[in-house]
Write a protein that holds these residues in place. Structure first.
Motif, mmCIF file in Angstrom:
data_model
loop_
_atom_site.group_PDB
_atom_site.id
_atom_site.type_symbol
_atom_site.label_atom_id
_atom_site.label_comp_id
_atom_site.label_asym_id
_atom_site.label_seq_id
_atom_site.Cartn_x
_atom_site.Cartn_y
_atom_site.Cartn_z
ATOM 1 N N SER A 11 105.566 -14.854 54.703
ATOM 2 C CA SER A 11 105.516 -13.310 55.136
ATOM 3 C C SER A 11 103.875 -12.876 55.049
ATOM 4 N N THR A 15 101.896 -10.668 57.918
ATOM 5 C CA THR A 15 101.597 -9.262 57.615
ATOM 6 C C THR A 15 100.142 -8.928 58.163
ATOM 7 N N PHE A 21 105.712 -6.529 56.875
ATOM 8 C CA PHE A 21 106.761 -7.355 56.944
ATOM 9 C C PHE A 21 107.561 -7.860 55.806
#
Length: 176
Positions: A11, A15, A21
């Motif tokens: 993640s 981002t 996110f």
């Protein structure tokens, strides 16, 4: 590698700029699992998530007016009417006229309603206990602070007024 480490590194790559996110997805998954606990319990009674919300706030704030409930839930009267009718018809909630304005309806959870609301809260509280009873027990205050900061000012005002609310109006006996 722990699952959360793999997820976090993935993640982080996703981002970009001002979009986080990682936090957004964690909030979605945490909320999904948190409400599912109560959803499964209430499903056995033929109730859904909307019933849970109404029952929770009516149980926690005896004598809540319909206008106050609409303000808390941020829904339309039409959305509330179907759910409230189910809860009234099945004996989980009672409605009584207001003390000063007889046109106003004050809502009270019945003993059956309070028991169901408490059981739903109990299953959800188990999720919190699992998190806060572990090595991160000191993080409860940080979680409270974080969640309060996520709530818009109007919502924080509703919370504050509930905390300082004088005793709820006396409950009238239910007519047979």
């Amino acid at each position: 590698m722990r699952p959360q480490d793999a997820w976090s590194s993935q993640s982080t790559r996703e981002t970009s700029g001002e979009v986080d996110f990682e936090l957004i997805e964690l909030m979605f998954f945490a909320y999904r699992d948190f409400v599912r606990d109560a959803d499964l319990l209430l499903e056995g009674f033929g109730f859904g998530r909307a019933h849970h919300r109404v029952l929770h706030f009516v149980s926690r704030r005896p004598g809540l007016s319909i206008a106050e409930l609409l303000d808390i839930l941020q829904i339309t009267k039409q959305s509330l009417n179907r759910v409230l009718k189910d809860l009234l018809d099945q004996g989980y909630v009672d409605a009584a006229p207001g003390e000063s304005d007889r046109r106003q309806r004050r809502l009270y959870a019945t003993a059956q309603g309070r028991a169901l609301a408490c059981e739903a809260a109990r299953v959800q509280s188990k999720r919190f206990a699992r998190v806060f009873d572990g090595p991160q027990a000191s993080s409860r205050a940080a979680a409270l602070s974080f969640l309060l900061a996520m709530i818009d000012e109007g919502g924080r005002d509703v919370l504050a007024s509930a905390a300082t609310r004088p005793g709820a109006p006396a409950r009238r006996a239910r007519k047979a």
